[in-house]
Write a protein that holds these residues in place. Sequence first.
Motif, PDB file in Angstrom:
ATOM      1  N   TYR A 207       0.844  -1.199   0.000  1.00  0.00           N
ATOM      2  CA  TYR A 207       0.000   0.000   0.000  1.00  0.00           C
ATOM      3  C   TYR A 207       0.875   1.243   0.000  1.00  0.00           C
ATOM      4  O   TYR A 207       1.961   1.258   0.590  1.00  0.00           O
ATOM      5  CB  TYR A 207      -0.960  -0.015   1.193  1.00  0.00           C
ATOM      6  N   TYR A 208       0.388   2.289  -0.663  1.00  0.00           N
ATOM      7  CA  TYR A 208       1.181   3.515  -0.825  1.00  0.00           C
ATOM      8  C   TYR A 208       0.283   4.733  -0.650  1.00  0.00           C
ATOM      9  O   TYR A 208      -0.830   4.783  -1.198  1.00  0.00           O
ATOM     10  CB  TYR A 208       1.832   3.540  -2.207  1.00  0.00           C
ATOM     11  N   GLU A 209       0.769   5.736   0.111  1.00  0.00           N
ATOM     12  CA  GLU A 209       0.021   6.981   0.298  1.00  0.00           C
ATOM     13  C   GLU A 209       0.495   8.023  -0.708  1.00  0.00           C
ATOM     14  O   GLU A 209       1.684   8.344  -0.788  1.00  0.00           O
ATOM     15  CB  GLU A 209       0.207   7.525   1.720  1.00  0.00           C
ATOM     16  N   VAL A 210      -0.426   8.553  -1.498  1.00  0.00           N
ATOM     17  CA  VAL A 210      -0.095   9.542  -2.522  1.00  0.00           C
ATOM     18  C   VAL A 210       0.340  10.848  -1.858  1.00  0.00           C
ATOM     19  O   VAL A 210      -0.325  11.357  -0.960  1.00  0.00           O
ATOM     20  CB  VAL A 210      -1.310   9.802  -3.445  1.00  0.00           C
ATOM     21  N   LEU A 211       1.465  11.377  -2.310  1.00  0.00           N
ATOM     22  CA  LEU A 211       2.008  12.608  -1.756  1.00  0.00           C
ATOM     23  C   LEU A 211       1.489  13.818  -2.521  1.00  0.00           C
ATOM     24  O   LEU A 211       1.024  13.693  -3.659  1.00  0.00           O
ATOM     25  CB  LEU A 211       3.539  12.575  -1.811  1.00  0.00           C
ATOM     26  N   PRO A 212       1.578  15.023  -1.925  1.00  0.00           N
ATOM     27  CA  PRO A 212       1.146  16.237  -2.633  1.00  0.00           C
ATOM     28  C   PRO A 212       1.859  16.383  -3.976  1.00  0.00           C
ATOM     29  O   PRO A 212       3.057  16.133  -4.088  1.00  0.00           O
ATOM     30  CB  PRO A 212       1.540  17.365  -1.667  1.00  0.00           C
ATOM     31  N   LYS A 213       1.099  16.773  -4.991  1.00  0.00           N
ATOM     32  CA  LYS A 213       1.610  17.064  -6.334  1.00  0.00           C
ATOM     33  C   LYS A 213       2.113  15.829  -7.088  1.00  0.00           C
ATOM     34  O   LYS A 213       2.781  15.964  -8.096  1.00  0.00           O
ATOM     35  CB  LYS A 213       2.716  18.135  -6.278  1.00  0.00           C
ATOM     36  N   GLU A 214       1.830  14.640  -6.588  1.00  0.00           N
ATOM     37  CA  GLU A 214       2.227  13.442  -7.314  1.00  0.00           C
ATOM     38  C   GLU A 214       1.167  13.095  -8.359  1.00  0.00           C
ATOM     39  O   GLU A 214      -0.014  12.994  -8.048  1.00  0.00           O
ATOM     40  CB  GLU A 214       2.416  12.251  -6.364  1.00  0.00           C
ATOM     41  N   GLY A 215       1.633  12.915  -9.590  1.00  0.00           N
ATOM     42  CA  GLY A 215       0.746  12.492 -10.665  1.00  0.00           C
ATOM     43  C   GLY A 215       1.093  11.088 -11.114  1.00  0.00           C
ATOM     44  O   GLY A 215       1.990  10.437 -10.567  1.00  0.00           O
ATOM     45  N   PHE A 216       0.397  10.615 -12.147  1.00  0.00           N
ATOM     46  CA  PHE A 216       0.635   9.252 -12.625  1.00  0.00           C
ATOM     47  C   PHE A 216       2.047   9.096 -13.195  1.00  0.00           C
ATOM     48  O   PHE A 216       2.652   8.029 -13.072  1.00  0.00           O
ATOM     49  CB  PHE A 216      -0.409   8.876 -13.675  1.00  0.00           C
ATOM     50  N   PHE A 217       2.556  10.161 -13.806  1.00  0.00           N
ATOM     51  CA  PHE A 217       3.911  10.065 -14.353  1.00  0.00           C
ATOM     52  C   PHE A 217       4.933   9.870 -13.238  1.00  0.00           C
ATOM     53  O   PHE A 217       5.831   9.021 -13.327  1.00  0.00           O
ATOM     54  CB  PHE A 217       4.262  11.336 -15.148  1.00  0.00           C
ATOM     55  N   ARG A 218       4.774  10.645 -12.156  1.00  0.00           N
ATOM     56  CA  ARG A 218       5.705  10.525 -11.034  1.00  0.00           C
ATOM     57  C   ARG A 218       5.615   9.136 -10.398  1.00  0.00           C
ATOM     58  O   ARG A 218       6.638   8.544 -10.054  1.00  0.00           O
ATOM     59  CB  ARG A 218       5.401  11.609 -10.006  1.00  0.00           C
ATOM     60  N   LEU A 219       4.403   8.608 -10.293  1.00  0.00           N
ATOM     61  CA  LEU A 219       4.234   7.276  -9.715  1.00  0.00           C
ATOM     62  C   LEU A 219       4.796   6.195 -10.635  1.00  0.00           C
ATOM     63  O   LEU A 219       5.281   5.160 -10.171  1.00  0.00           O
ATOM     64  CB  LEU A 219       2.758   7.006  -9.428  1.00  0.00           C
ATOM     65  N   LYS A 220       4.731   6.437 -11.955  1.00  0.00           N
ATOM     66  CA  LYS A 220       5.323   5.469 -12.892  1.00  0.00           C
ATOM     67  C   LYS A 220       6.828   5.386 -12.674  1.00  0.00           C
ATOM     68  O   LYS A 220       7.424   4.291 -12.649  1.00  0.00           O
ATOM     69  CB  LYS A 220       5.022   5.905 -14.339  1.00  0.00           C
ATOM     70  N   VAL A 221       7.461   6.551 -12.467  1.00  0.00           N
ATOM     71  CA  VAL A 221       8.899   6.574 -12.233  1.00  0.00           C
ATOM     72  C   VAL A 221       9.242   5.956 -10.881  1.00  0.00           C
ATOM     73  O   VAL A 221      10.192   5.184 -10.747  1.00  0.00           O
ATOM     74  CB  VAL A 221       9.437   8.025 -12.296  1.00  0.00           C
ATOM     75  N   LYS A 222       8.423   6.269  -9.875  1.00  0.00           N
ATOM     76  CA  LYS A 222       8.734   5.847  -8.505  1.00  0.00           C
ATOM     77  C   LYS A 222       8.372   4.390  -8.227  1.00  0.00           C
ATOM     78  O   LYS A 222       9.130   3.656  -7.603  1.00  0.00           O
ATOM     79  CB  LYS A 222       7.991   6.760  -7.530  1.00  0.00           C
ATOM     80  N   LEU A 223       7.171   3.973  -8.705  1.00  0.00           N
ATOM     81  CA  LEU A 223       6.677   2.632  -8.379  1.00  0.00           C
ATOM     82  C   LEU A 223       6.779   1.665  -9.556  1.00  0.00           C
ATOM     83  O   LEU A 223       6.519   0.473  -9.394  1.00  0.00           O
ATOM     84  CB  LEU A 223       5.215   2.711  -7.925  1.00  0.00           C
TER      85      LEU A 223
END
Length: 635
Positions: A207-223
């Motif tokens: 499970y992951y908590e979305v951070l402020p200003k995180e979009g799908f692109f940022r999550l693609k890079v991170k996760l």
Amino acid sequence: MKNILAIILIAFTIGLSAQDYIEHTVKPGETIESIAKGYLVTPFDIYALNPDARRKFQPNTVLIIPNSKVKNESIIEDSRELIGYKNHKVKRKETLYGLAQEYSVSEEEIKKANRSLYSENLKKGDKIRIPRFKTVVSKQTLTNTVKKYTVLPQEGKWRIAYKFGISVADLEALNPFMNETIQPGDELNVPNIKDKEEKQVESTFGYYEVLPKEGFFRLKVKLNLTQEELEQLNPELKETGLKAGMILKVPEGVDTKSQLEAVEITNLKSGLTNFKTKKIALMMPYRLDRIDVDAVEETKEKIKETRLLSTVLDFHVGVMMALDSAKQLGISTDLKVFDTRYHVSKTAEVLAENDFSDYDAVIGPMEENSFNRVAMTLKADNIPVIAAMNKPKQVYNNVFQTIPDDKLLSKTMIDFVKADSLKTKVVIISDHAHKTSSEALQKVFPNSKLILTQKDKKDKTKDAYYIYHANLQNVFSAGRTIVFLETDNSSLASSVISMLNAFAVDKTEIILATLNKGKAFEGKDIDNNNLSHLKFHYPSVHKDFDETKSNGFVEAYRKEYGVTPSKYVARGFDITLDLLMRLASAENLYDASINSIETEYIENKFRYNKALSGGYINEAVYIVKYDDLRIVKAE
């Protein structure tokens, strides 16, 4: 043209009605955060419908608020209402502090009623106004209902938030008196949804908590998960989109804690936009009550002898130098300094006598209980509290922990060695106190050799803190070997380092390393020449500034004080300048602390990551090494 605009306006109004939105007229004293909390939505929800509110927010502004299905029970709140003023003629020796105590108001409230006191001191004969207040008890009633939920074993805030489809912040708003760490059996307010609508937390997923200003692109890079993959696991994303604080289900094994690879250093200078004066409080244990300012020589000796006072004064100098540097960039600061005297009772007194609700941030205090008191008190107003010189036991939502966790230091060191492209052998030497962590390290490097210290011959339960020379025979061969030495015992460290130097000859290269450098490597018997010969590597919160390069901060300090600045001066400078630069590059410190922003200054760097249920922790770590009797950044 006018008709077209009218049609658009009507269509927009109908759309709002269909979505069940609410209009809110801003009242004096309200903030986006307080309004969001009242309606149980996030500030980002409000900004999404009211983009102009970011630059223009004032009383009587009409905001469109999404009608959240999450509502709180009736809450009784106390507030103070101004009912008039009392005239007062200042007598001899009267002070603002004394008048505030006498009339049960704050110094700031007296100043607001007498604007001249912001620039002039109180004088005998002055005629001033003292504000009079009455306490108003109001009951806030919200129409939608909640239900009671009993916390189950192993459930934390994020699990419950996920189960009921809300964010951790929403859960906290529903339960204003909830403990920071909830326990099984606690009763909480949760959305009154049907049991079949509750989502199940599955142990086979992460499970992951979305951070402020995180979009799908940022999550693609991170996760390493696409938008389609996330929506398949979390169908509600198709309707709501990503929102800060949302808990997302992710496949098991996805690293939700690691950071973006190769984050580039961010140059905040090029993005400064918020030039409002920054209001900062500095809380440090100066212990001025113990210093006789008339006895100059005695005070100088006390500063030399008292390590704490010396550290605090060095940090303070760094803070003042940072304010000057920020001023040159157009950032002005209103700094107020408070002496906590390293005592929680004095800290409580400071909190009681001052209003911190409009401060941009508070730095300190150093003492653990005092820091905890400040963080808890200012949490209600969402005021950032900076842990500059300590690691707090409890990282509340408004806390910024500037010192990385020990586990992160260890992980960074391991990752550094694993990234070595050469065929490197690994040896681990450990005392029995570090046996568990050393065995875990051995699993990371399966072909490594683990050597444990000998036990005491008379008492086998005690560690003798030595290894035999024979233990290292035939261990090293031509090529590179990384030797992890895991101990807090200086005698063991000294003897092992000496032995390793004897083996590091000809084509046998031995690199000494440790996961967490303690005092064992700084003892009087430790030879820095040996550490340099072994190119000793370790993870560190800070690095030494490069004396071979021009440095305006160092040069200015040497010119003023005639010596090289200590690490505490550099830390005071780095933390304060970073704080001011972040505040000047966004609306607030929270918005300026997303994990893709990494900053670096004289000896420290900062990349904050929002804990799943808590505040912000710096995850920027250096790997440093001894090189020709200098400690430099390892590449």
